[in-house]
Scaffold this motif. Sequence first.
Motif, PDB file in Angstrom:
ATOM      1  N   ALA A  54       0.835  -1.209   0.000  1.00 53.59           N
ATOM      2  CA  ALA A  54       0.000   0.000   0.000  1.00 53.59           C
ATOM      3  C   ALA A  54       0.866   1.255   0.000  1.00 53.59           C
ATOM      4  O   ALA A  54       0.552   2.238  -0.684  1.00 53.59           O
ATOM      5  N   VAL A  55       1.970   1.224   0.759  1.00 52.36           N
ATOM      6  CA  VAL A  55       2.877   2.370   0.815  1.00 52.36           C
ATOM      7  C   VAL A  55       3.513   2.615  -0.551  1.00 52.36           C
ATOM      8  O   VAL A  55       3.568   3.756  -1.034  1.00 52.36           O
ATOM      9  N   VAL A  56       4.006   1.552  -1.184  1.00 51.03           N
ATOM     10  CA  VAL A  56       4.639   1.690  -2.501  1.00 51.03           C
ATOM     11  C   VAL A  56       3.633   2.223  -3.517  1.00 51.03           C
ATOM     12  O   VAL A  56       3.966   3.077  -4.353  1.00 51.03           O
ATOM     13  N   TYR A  57       2.403   1.736  -3.454  1.00 51.67           N
ATOM     14  CA  TYR A  57       1.360   2.223  -4.373  1.00 51.67           C
ATOM     15  C   TYR A  57       1.129   3.714  -4.186  1.00 51.67           C
ATOM     16  O   TYR A  57       1.037   4.475  -5.151  1.00 51.67           O
ATOM     17  N   ARG A  58       1.044   4.145  -2.910  1.00 48.98           N
ATOM     18  CA  ARG A  58       0.825   5.563  -2.629  1.00 48.98           C
ATOM     19  C   ARG A  58       1.999   6.412  -3.098  1.00 48.98           C
ATOM     20  O   ARG A  58       1.817   7.521  -3.629  1.00 48.98           O
ATOM     21  N   VAL A  59       3.215   5.902  -2.922  1.00 47.30           N
ATOM     22  CA  VAL A  59       4.400   6.648  -3.339  1.00 47.30           C
ATOM     23  C   VAL A  59       4.428   6.776  -4.855  1.00 47.30           C
ATOM     24  O   VAL A  59       4.700   7.849  -5.408  1.00 47.30           O
ATOM     25  N   ARG A  60       4.145   5.683  -5.570  1.00 49.32           N
ATOM     26  CA  ARG A  60       4.157   5.707  -7.038  1.00 49.32           C
ATOM     27  C   ARG A  60       3.045   6.602  -7.583  1.00 49.32           C
ATOM     28  O   ARG A  60       3.208   7.261  -8.602  1.00 49.32           O
ATOM     29  N   LYS A  61       1.927   6.640  -6.880  1.00 52.49           N
ATOM     30  CA  LYS A  61       0.799   7.440  -7.356  1.00 52.49           C
ATOM     31  C   LYS A  61       0.986   8.924  -7.064  1.00 52.49           C
ATOM     32  O   LYS A  61       0.703   9.767  -7.914  1.00 52.49           O
ATOM     33  N   GLY A  62       1.465   9.234  -5.877  1.00 54.66           N
ATOM     34  CA  GLY A  62       1.576  10.633  -5.478  1.00 54.66           C
ATOM     35  C   GLY A  62       2.943  11.239  -5.648  1.00 54.66           C
ATOM     36  O   GLY A  62       3.097  12.460  -5.684  1.00 54.66           O
ATOM     37  N   GLY A  63       3.976  10.383  -5.762  1.00 57.95           N
ATOM     38  CA  GLY A  63       5.329  10.900  -5.888  1.00 57.95           C
ATOM     39  C   GLY A  63       5.862  11.391  -4.550  1.00 57.95           C
ATOM     40  O   GLY A  63       5.123  11.517  -3.573  1.00 57.95           O
ATOM     41  N   LEU A 121      10.199  13.530  10.077  1.00 59.17           N
ATOM     42  CA  LEU A 121      10.983  14.184   9.032  1.00 59.17           C
ATOM     43  C   LEU A 121      10.668  13.663   7.629  1.00 59.17           C
ATOM     44  O   LEU A 121      10.533  14.440   6.692  1.00 59.17           O
ATOM     45  N   ALA A 122      10.576  12.347   7.481  1.00 63.25           N
ATOM     46  CA  ALA A 122      10.415  11.761   6.145  1.00 63.25           C
ATOM     47  C   ALA A 122       8.967  11.502   5.780  1.00 63.25           C
ATOM     48  O   ALA A 122       8.658  11.271   4.609  1.00 63.25           O
ATOM     49  N   GLY A 123       8.074  11.520   6.753  1.00 59.95           N
ATOM     50  CA  GLY A 123       6.667  11.265   6.472  1.00 59.95           C
ATOM     51  C   GLY A 123       6.309   9.803   6.704  1.00 59.95           C
ATOM     52  O   GLY A 123       7.183   8.952   6.849  1.00 59.95           O
ATOM     53  N   PRO A 124       5.023   9.499   6.718  1.00 62.24           N
ATOM     54  CA  PRO A 124       4.583   8.139   7.041  1.00 62.24           C
ATOM     55  C   PRO A 124       4.925   7.106   5.976  1.00 62.24           C
ATOM     56  O   PRO A 124       5.207   5.947   6.302  1.00 62.24           O
ATOM     57  N   LEU A 125       4.913   7.501   4.708  1.00 63.58           N
ATOM     58  CA  LEU A 125       5.185   6.537   3.642  1.00 63.58           C
ATOM     59  C   LEU A 125       6.657   6.132   3.625  1.00 63.58           C
ATOM     60  O   LEU A 125       6.992   4.944   3.696  1.00 63.58           O
ATOM     61  N   LEU A 126       7.534   7.118   3.526  1.00 64.01           N
ATOM     62  CA  LEU A 126       8.962   6.804   3.537  1.00 64.01           C
ATOM     63  C   LEU A 126       9.376   6.250   4.897  1.00 64.01           C
ATOM     64  O   LEU A 126      10.292   5.431   4.983  1.00 64.01           O
ATOM     65  N   GLY A 127       8.698   6.685   5.953  1.00 60.78           N
ATOM     66  CA  GLY A 127       9.011   6.152   7.276  1.00 60.78           C
ATOM     67  C   GLY A 127       8.785   4.657   7.334  1.00 60.78           C
ATOM     68  O   GLY A 127       9.574   3.912   7.925  1.00 60.78           O
ATOM     69  N   ALA A 128       7.699   4.187   6.729  1.00 60.71           N
ATOM     70  CA  ALA A 128       7.415   2.748   6.700  1.00 60.71           C
ATOM     71  C   ALA A 128       8.457   2.004   5.866  1.00 60.71           C
ATOM     72  O   ALA A 128       8.895   0.907   6.233  1.00 60.71           O
ATOM     73  N   LEU A 129       8.865   2.588   4.739  1.00 60.94           N
ATOM     74  CA  LEU A 129       9.882   1.947   3.908  1.00 60.94           C
ATOM     75  C   LEU A 129      11.227   1.896   4.621  1.00 60.94           C
ATOM     76  O   LEU A 129      11.974   0.915   4.513  1.00 60.94           O
ATOM     77  N   ILE A 130      11.554   2.954   5.355  1.00 63.75           N
ATOM     78  CA  ILE A 130      12.797   2.970   6.128  1.00 63.75           C
ATOM     79  C   ILE A 130      12.761   1.876   7.193  1.00 63.75           C
ATOM     80  O   ILE A 130      13.769   1.187   7.431  1.00 63.75           O
ATOM     81  N   ALA A 131      11.611   1.690   7.831  1.00 67.58           N
ATOM     82  CA  ALA A 131      11.479   0.632   8.832  1.00 67.58           C
ATOM     83  C   ALA A 131      11.768  -0.730   8.214  1.00 67.58           C
ATOM     84  O   ALA A 131      12.448  -1.573   8.823  1.00 67.58           O
ATOM     85  N   LEU A 132      11.282  -0.954   6.999  1.00 66.93           N
ATOM     86  CA  LEU A 132      11.544  -2.213   6.306  1.00 66.93           C
ATOM     87  C   LEU A 132      13.027  -2.384   6.018  1.00 66.93           C
ATOM     88  O   LEU A 132      13.610  -3.443   6.293  1.00 66.93           O
ATOM     89  N   VAL A 133      13.652  -1.346   5.469  1.00 72.63           N
ATOM     90  CA  VAL A 133      15.069  -1.423   5.104  1.00 72.63           C
ATOM     91  C   VAL A 133      15.942  -1.672   6.331  1.00 72.63           C
ATOM     92  O   VAL A 133      16.839  -2.523   6.315  1.00 72.63           O
ATOM     93  N   VAL A 134      15.680  -0.934   7.401  1.00 69.32           N
ATOM     94  CA  VAL A 134      16.468  -1.091   8.625  1.00 69.32           C
ATOM     95  C   VAL A 134      16.315  -2.500   9.188  1.00 69.32           C
ATOM     96  O   VAL A 134      17.282  -3.116   9.639  1.00 69.32           O
ATOM     97  N   ASN A 135      15.113  -3.036   9.149  1.00 69.76           N
ATOM     98  CA  ASN A 135      14.897  -4.384   9.660  1.00 69.76           C
ATOM     99  C   ASN A 135      15.564  -5.443   8.791  1.00 69.76           C
ATOM    100  O   ASN A 135      16.065  -6.445   9.299  1.00 69.76           O
ATOM    101  N   ILE A 136      15.587  -5.231   7.478  1.00 67.08           N
ATOM    102  CA  ILE A 136      16.261  -6.184   6.587  1.00 67.08           C
ATOM    103  C   ILE A 136      17.749  -6.233   6.882  1.00 67.08           C
ATOM    104  O   ILE A 136      18.344  -7.315   7.050  1.00 67.08           O
ATOM    105  N   PHE A 137      18.385  -5.064   6.962  1.00 67.90           N
ATOM    106  CA  PHE A 137      19.817  -5.022   7.236  1.00 67.90           C
ATOM    107  C   PHE A 137      20.130  -5.526   8.649  1.00 67.90           C
ATOM    108  O   PHE A 137      21.154  -6.184   8.872  1.00 67.90           O
ATOM    109  N   SER A 138      19.252  -5.236   9.592  1.00 66.33           N
ATOM    110  CA  SER A 138      19.470  -5.697  10.959  1.00 66.33           C
ATOM    111  C   SER A 138      19.371  -7.218  11.044  1.00 66.33           C
ATOM    112  O   SER A 138      20.182  -7.874  11.700  1.00 66.33           O
ATOM    113  N   ALA A 139      18.367  -7.777  10.363  1.00 67.44           N
ATOM    114  CA  ALA A 139      18.222  -9.232  10.349  1.00 67.44           C
ATOM    115  C   ALA A 139      19.421  -9.897   9.689  1.00 67.44           C
ATOM    116  O   ALA A 139      19.854 -10.984  10.103  1.00 67.44           O
ATOM    117  N   ALA A 140      19.983  -9.242   8.676  1.00 66.33           N
ATOM    118  CA  ALA A 140      21.165  -9.792   8.012  1.00 66.33           C
ATOM    119  C   ALA A 140      22.362  -9.858   8.959  1.00 66.33           C
ATOM    120  O   ALA A 140      23.255 -10.694   8.787  1.00 66.33           O
TER     121      ALA A 140
END
Length: 226
Positions: free
Chosen positions: A29-38, A79-98
């Motif tokens: 849903a976040v990616v869809y909103r980002v692609r739609k709204g920029g 600072l980054a907003g709810p959409l990018l904030g959610a994506l950052i949470a994903l990225v941080v968790n991926i690298f942390s799990a690694a």
Amino acid sequence: MAHIHLGEGSFPLWALVLWTLLGVGLISAVVYRVRKGGIKTHQIALAGIGAAASFAIFQLNIPVWGGIHMNLTGLVGILAGPLLGALIALVVNIFSAALGHGAVGLLGANTLVNASEAIVAYYAFKTLMGMDWDVFPASASAATLGLSAGAFLMGAIIVISGVNGSALPRGDLTIAVAGLVGLNLGVAVIEGILTGFIVQFLASVRPDLVGLADRDTQEEPTGVTA
């Protein structure tokens, strides 16, 4: 701030599937909103800085009651907003799990927890600023609310899922998790205050970074008198 530090195989299969599907649904849903709204260029830069800062402080784990730490997701959301904030949470968790900080199978659950912190913090900050709160109390309170929401969600996910191999009955597990949530709420206050100081400083030098440029313009005197 809140994070499920259990190892691989700690959750039953049905729980892993449930939280993974919910995490995928949220990110889709976040990616869809980002692609739609920029997104704006400065938000991308803030997202990169926020992800790096969040990941760095995320690794400083205090081995108390399963592990506690700060992760600046409230600040990232503001600072980054709810959409990018959610994506950052994903990225941080991926690298942390690694790096072994959190199980790979719990990526969905942990992304839900940390994304909720960024999303709640963002909307709480906007709401409080709309009520004419000063920057410091608004950002500190918003970050604390966001992190508290993540702590409660973390606790709910663990209690609902149960822990494989745990000798604790569900009632005792709930009590133990409640203690962990309470500890995280205390850390949320500390991180909220830290976030307040950071946002207050940014607002004084670059109000546009925290969405206050328009507000400052509106509050400037026009010089016209009756």
